[in-house]
Design a protein around this motif. Sequence first.
Motif, mmCIF file in Angstrom:
data_model
loop_
_atom_site.group_PDB
_atom_site.id
_atom_site.type_symbol
_atom_site.label_atom_id
_atom_site.label_comp_id
_atom_site.label_asym_id
_atom_site.label_seq_id
_atom_site.Cartn_x
_atom_site.Cartn_y
_atom_site.Cartn_z
ATOM 1 N N LEU A 52 0.833 -1.206 0.000
ATOM 2 C CA LEU A 52 0.000 0.000 0.000
ATOM 3 C C LEU A 52 0.864 1.251 0.000
ATOM 4 C CD1 LEU A 52 -2.637 -1.193 2.606
ATOM 5 C CD2 LEU A 52 -2.990 -0.947 0.148
ATOM 6 N N LYS A 53 0.416 2.244 -0.737
ATOM 7 C CA LYS A 53 1.105 3.520 -0.793
ATOM 8 C C LYS A 53 0.831 4.302 0.488
ATOM 9 C CE LYS A 53 0.212 3.763 -5.725
ATOM 10 N NZ LYS A 53 -0.597 4.416 -6.749
ATOM 11 N N GLU A 54 1.680 5.250 0.770
ATOM 12 C CA GLU A 54 1.521 6.091 1.975
ATOM 13 C C GLU A 54 0.154 6.785 1.983
ATOM 14 O OE1 GLU A 54 2.560 7.324 5.635
ATOM 15 O OE2 GLU A 54 3.780 6.026 4.387
ATOM 16 N N SER A 55 -0.284 7.275 0.828
ATOM 17 C CA SER A 55 -1.593 7.947 0.751
ATOM 18 C C SER A 55 -2.730 6.975 1.057
ATOM 19 C CB SER A 55 -1.794 8.580 -0.623
ATOM 20 O OG SER A 55 -1.770 7.593 -1.643
ATOM 21 N N GLU A 56 -2.580 5.726 0.633
ATOM 22 C CA GLU A 56 -3.606 4.717 0.928
ATOM 23 C C GLU A 56 -3.631 4.389 2.417
ATOM 24 O OE1 GLU A 56 -3.775 2.202 -3.213
ATOM 25 O OE2 GLU A 56 -2.039 1.882 -1.887
ATOM 26 N N LEU A 57 -2.463 4.277 3.014
ATOM 27 C CA LEU A 57 -2.389 4.014 4.451
ATOM 28 C C LEU A 57 -3.035 5.144 5.247
ATOM 29 C CD1 LEU A 57 1.197 2.512 4.752
ATOM 30 C CD2 LEU A 57 -0.981 1.300 5.021
ATOM 31 N N LYS A 58 -2.785 6.375 4.823
ATOM 32 C CA LYS A 58 -3.408 7.523 5.497
ATOM 33 C C LYS A 58 -4.923 7.456 5.370
ATOM 34 C CE LYS A 58 0.358 10.852 5.197
ATOM 35 N NZ LYS A 58 0.835 12.117 4.625
ATOM 36 N N ILE B 40 -1.005 -0.611 10.944
ATOM 37 C CA ILE B 40 -0.577 0.505 10.092
ATOM 38 C C ILE B 40 0.716 1.088 10.646
ATOM 39 C CG2 ILE B 40 -1.129 2.876 9.401
ATOM 40 C CD1 ILE B 40 -4.056 1.969 9.086
ATOM 41 N N ASP B 41 0.757 1.298 11.967
ATOM 42 C CA ASP B 41 1.956 1.865 12.593
ATOM 43 C C ASP B 41 3.164 0.927 12.467
ATOM 44 O OD1 ASP B 41 0.504 4.119 13.291
ATOM 45 O OD2 ASP B 41 0.105 3.427 15.347
ATOM 46 N N GLU B 42 2.913 -0.386 12.498
ATOM 47 C CA GLU B 42 3.994 -1.379 12.407
ATOM 48 C C GLU B 42 4.424 -1.648 10.969
ATOM 49 O OE1 GLU B 42 2.169 -4.775 14.203
ATOM 50 O OE2 GLU B 42 2.355 -3.997 16.237
ATOM 51 N N THR C 179 2.513 -3.468 8.826
ATOM 52 C CA THR C 179 2.019 -4.791 8.416
ATOM 53 C C THR C 179 0.544 -4.774 8.024
ATOM 54 O OG1 THR C 179 1.519 -5.373 10.724
ATOM 55 C CG2 THR C 179 3.698 -6.012 9.860
ATOM 56 N N TYR C 180 -0.020 -3.591 7.879
ATOM 57 C CA TYR C 180 -1.436 -3.476 7.522
ATOM 58 C C TYR C 180 -1.648 -3.969 6.091
ATOM 59 C CZ TYR C 180 -6.000 -1.388 6.570
ATOM 60 O OH TYR C 180 -7.311 -1.185 6.222
ATOM 61 N N GLY C 181 -2.737 -4.694 5.882
ATOM 62 C CA GLY C 181 -3.070 -5.181 4.550
ATOM 63 C C GLY C 181 -2.436 -6.519 4.217
ATOM 64 N N ILE C 182 -1.802 -7.145 5.204
ATOM 65 C CA ILE C 182 -1.169 -8.449 5.008
ATOM 66 C C ILE C 182 -1.931 -9.481 5.828
ATOM 67 C CG2 ILE C 182 0.947 -9.800 5.293
ATOM 68 C CD1 ILE C 182 2.473 -7.104 5.055
ATOM 69 N N CYS C 183 -2.344 -10.565 5.181
ATOM 70 C CA CYS C 183 -3.118 -11.624 5.839
ATOM 71 C C CYS C 183 -2.308 -12.254 6.969
ATOM 72 C CB CYS C 183 -3.513 -12.678 4.806
ATOM 73 S SG CYS C 183 -4.445 -14.061 5.497
ATOM 74 N N ILE C 184 -2.936 -12.376 8.137
ATOM 75 C CA ILE C 184 -2.235 -12.940 9.292
ATOM 76 C C ILE C 184 -2.039 -14.451 9.176
ATOM 77 C CG2 ILE C 184 -2.984 -11.108 10.855
ATOM 78 C CD1 ILE C 184 -5.024 -13.134 12.024
ATOM 79 N N ASP C 185 -2.812 -15.099 8.289
ATOM 80 C CA ASP C 185 -2.683 -16.545 8.135
ATOM 81 C C ASP C 185 -1.757 -16.940 6.991
ATOM 82 O OD1 ASP C 185 -4.432 -16.884 10.253
ATOM 83 O OD2 ASP C 185 -6.181 -17.209 8.981
ATOM 84 N N THR C 186 -1.839 -16.219 5.884
ATOM 85 C CA THR C 186 -1.107 -16.637 4.680
ATOM 86 C C THR C 186 0.059 -15.730 4.330
ATOM 87 O OG1 THR C 186 -2.489 -15.330 3.167
ATOM 88 C CG2 THR C 186 -3.253 -17.567 3.712
ATOM 89 N N GLY C 187 0.087 -14.523 4.865
ATOM 90 C CA GLY C 187 1.134 -13.571 4.511
ATOM 91 C C GLY C 187 0.899 -12.898 3.165
ATOM 92 N N GLU C 188 -0.230 -13.227 2.527
ATOM 93 C CA GLU C 188 -0.565 -12.618 1.241
ATOM 94 C C GLU C 188 -1.162 -11.234 1.464
ATOM 95 O OE1 GLU C 188 -3.328 -15.253 -0.647
ATOM 96 O OE2 GLU C 188 -1.916 -16.923 -0.694
ATOM 97 N N ASP C 189 -1.120 -10.430 0.403
ATOM 98 C CA ASP C 189 -1.757 -9.118 0.467
ATOM 99 C C ASP C 189 -3.271 -9.277 0.464
ATOM 100 O OD1 ASP C 189 0.642 -7.728 0.445
ATOM 101 O OD2 ASP C 189 0.664 -7.539 -1.741
ATOM 102 N N ILE C 190 -3.933 -8.492 1.298
ATOM 103 C CA ILE C 190 -5.399 -8.430 1.306
ATOM 104 C C ILE C 190 -5.790 -7.441 0.212
ATOM 105 C CG2 ILE C 190 -7.438 -7.822 2.669
ATOM 106 C CD1 ILE C 190 -5.723 -8.455 5.196
ATOM 107 N N SER C 191 -6.760 -7.817 -0.601
ATOM 108 C CA SER C 191 -7.134 -6.965 -1.730
ATOM 109 C C SER C 191 -7.648 -5.607 -1.251
ATOM 110 C CB SER C 191 -8.196 -7.646 -2.591
ATOM 111 O OG SER C 191 -9.438 -7.681 -1.907
ATOM 112 N N LYS C 192 -7.407 -4.598 -2.069
ATOM 113 C CA LYS C 192 -7.899 -3.254 -1.750
ATOM 114 C C LYS C 192 -9.421 -3.238 -1.695
ATOM 115 C CE LYS C 192 -3.935 -0.844 -3.598
ATOM 116 N NZ LYS C 192 -3.406 0.038 -4.638
#
Length: 148
Positions: A3-9, A78-80, A82-95
């Motif tokens: 995710l881009k910084e603007s998306e995280l914000k 978000i602060d760490e 790791t936001y947007g990453i699946c906790i089970d698979t490590g894959e990206d969660i879709s936007k």
Amino acid sequence: MSLKESELKYYKKELKSMKREVVQRYNNQTVENNEDSHGVDNHMGDSGTAQYEQEKNLSLKENDAELLQEINDSLEKIDEGTYGICIDTGEDISKERLNAIPYAKRTIQAQKSYDKGRNNRGDKSPNLHSDPAETIKQLNSEQDAFKS
């Protein structure tokens, strides 16, 4: 896809807005419960209705506490970084999923597997406190944080 910084914000803003709504809803429920508790029950039907309302309100508060925990976890991610990453698979969660559920912590497929396994075991949500008083304490602490 990271995710881009603007998306995280954007997601951080959405999550904080959701958090305010949950705390506000809790505040409103607390005020309504306090107003309703001053009545005197003179009829058995009234007592049954009052008990039903208390149980319903407790359930709503527990749901809010679970949602609040999910939101807080996402804000921490978000602060760490790791936001947007699946906790089970490590894959990206879709936007698309994050847009629909900003506090999602699993991909759709991982969530389906998790839910299926949880339902087969009869598990309750791991985020709910076994003691309802702990759930309410959590919401009260969040309420106090917004007052400060």
